[in-house]
Design a protein around this motif. Structure first.
Motif, mmCIF file in Angstrom:
data_model
loop_
_atom_site.group_PDB
_atom_site.id
_atom_site.type_symbol
_atom_site.label_atom_id
_atom_site.label_comp_id
_atom_site.label_asym_id
_atom_site.label_seq_id
_atom_site.Cartn_x
_atom_site.Cartn_y
_atom_site.Cartn_z
ATOM 1 N N THR A 197 0.740 -1.155 -0.016
ATOM 2 C CA THR A 197 0.027 -0.077 0.058
ATOM 3 C C THR A 197 0.715 1.476 0.079
ATOM 4 O OG1 THR A 197 -1.746 -1.247 1.148
ATOM 5 C CG2 THR A 197 -1.732 1.308 1.325
ATOM 6 N N TRP A 228 1.029 6.806 -6.581
ATOM 7 C CA TRP A 228 -0.143 7.660 -6.881
ATOM 8 C C TRP A 228 0.052 9.074 -6.673
ATOM 9 C CZ3 TRP A 228 -3.813 10.150 -3.701
ATOM 10 C CH2 TRP A 228 -4.931 10.874 -4.544
ATOM 11 N N LEU A 286 -7.336 6.303 -8.589
ATOM 12 C CA LEU A 286 -8.249 6.760 -7.388
ATOM 13 C C LEU A 286 -9.710 6.733 -8.025
ATOM 14 C CD1 LEU A 286 -8.107 6.841 -4.286
ATOM 15 C CD2 LEU A 286 -8.525 9.306 -4.860
ATOM 16 N N THR A 314 2.204 1.777 -3.358
ATOM 17 C CA THR A 314 1.074 2.232 -4.336
ATOM 18 C C THR A 314 0.703 3.929 -4.159
ATOM 19 O OG1 THR A 314 0.310 -0.096 -4.474
ATOM 20 C CG2 THR A 314 -0.928 1.683 -5.042
ATOM 21 N N VAL A 315 0.979 4.198 -3.009
ATOM 22 C CA VAL A 315 0.445 5.666 -2.369
ATOM 23 C C VAL A 315 1.424 6.323 -3.037
ATOM 24 C CG1 VAL A 315 0.582 7.193 -0.635
ATOM 25 C CG2 VAL A 315 -1.053 5.195 -0.484
ATOM 26 N N CYS A 323 -5.581 6.178 3.652
ATOM 27 C CA CYS A 323 -5.837 4.680 3.384
ATOM 28 C C CYS A 323 -6.367 4.110 4.420
ATOM 29 C CB CYS A 323 -4.533 4.349 2.865
ATOM 30 S SG CYS A 323 -4.366 4.678 0.938
ATOM 31 N N VAL A 325 -10.119 4.392 0.511
ATOM 32 C CA VAL A 325 -9.552 5.623 0.773
ATOM 33 C C VAL A 325 -10.586 6.642 1.511
ATOM 34 C CG1 VAL A 325 -8.247 7.751 -0.189
ATOM 35 C CG2 VAL A 325 -7.647 5.505 -0.958
ATOM 36 N N LEU A 332 -8.270 3.209 -3.690
ATOM 37 C CA LEU A 332 -7.074 3.180 -4.614
ATOM 38 C C LEU A 332 -6.708 1.772 -5.132
ATOM 39 C CD1 LEU A 332 -4.403 4.755 -4.881
ATOM 40 C CD2 LEU A 332 -3.324 3.480 -3.252
#
Length: 218
Positions: A6, A13, A185, A9-10, A71, A205, A93
């Motif tokens: 996570t 993003w 998103l 990935t954040v 998240c 999210v 997400l």
């Protein structure tokens, strides 16, 4: 609880989103990222990969136009917010491994892919017969990740497969630029659609913001 997947990935993003929206690059903070968006109603946003510091952030951030994107489970986020925060509808997400697929554009539409001078950001625009925009979207490539953003179809042109045309065009452009996976998103409705074509949810999210009081004074 934050997972390494996570968090990664954040990171992808926020950097892709900043490229797409042409804001300054995200600033790393101890608990996530800050993006200085610079708009009156969206001055700054903090993106947190987990819920650990939501209560602290909610108490110490006070400027109108401040946004939080967190998240984690929605109930846990909301429980830590103060009454000053206005909570947005659920978001998700999502990720998918990229593959290039044939792009079939239904008549009388045509698709155009436009790259910015730096090459990292591309727009896919589906034009109607009269030249107006029927559907569009954007992708920003950051490393191996392609962040998909601002995908929309005009209501008058929906249910004709134009969103699929946009997504496949963006995927092809991203692969050409070295991306191997995509991140976005999505709203609740969008998440159902993306799941049906192979996307997976990396995390729910919850977004909240401190609203700007734009009422006239005096």
């Amino acid at each position: 609880m934050r997972t390494s997947t996570t968090a990664a990935t954040v990171e992808e993003w926020v950097h892709g989103w900043a490229l797409s929206r042409r804001t300054p690059a995200p600033v790393r903070e101890p608990d996530g990222y800050r993006i200085d968006v610079g708009k009156v109603v969206h001055r700054v946003r903090f993106v947190l990969p987990d819920t650990a510091t939501v209560a602290h952030r909610a108490r110490t951030l006070t400027a109108p136009g401040t946004w939080l994107k967190v998240c984690g489970e929605r109930d846990a986020v909301i429980a830590d917010l103060t009454p000053a925060w206005l909570v947005s509808p659920p978001e998700f997400l999502m990720t998918v491994d990229l593959r290039v697929e044939d792009v079939t554009v239904p008549s009388p539409y045509r698709v155009e892919v436009i790259a910015d001078p730096g090459g990292a950001v591309c727009d896919a625009v589906v034009h109607a017969a009269d030249g107006s925009t029927a559907s569009s979207g954007r992708v920003a490539v950051w490393g191996a990740a392609a962040v998909v953003d601002q995908v929309s179809t005009d209501p008058a042109h929906r249910r004709r497969g134009l969103g699929r045309v946009v997504m496949r065009s963006l995927a092809a452009a991203a692969v050409e630029r070295g991306a191997s996976r995509a991140v976005l998103l999505a709203t609740e409705e969008g998440a159902r659609l993306y799941r049906s074509v192979g996307w997976s949810v990396a995390s729910p999210v919850t977004a909240a913001h401190l609203p700007v009081d734009d009422r006239p004074t005096g």
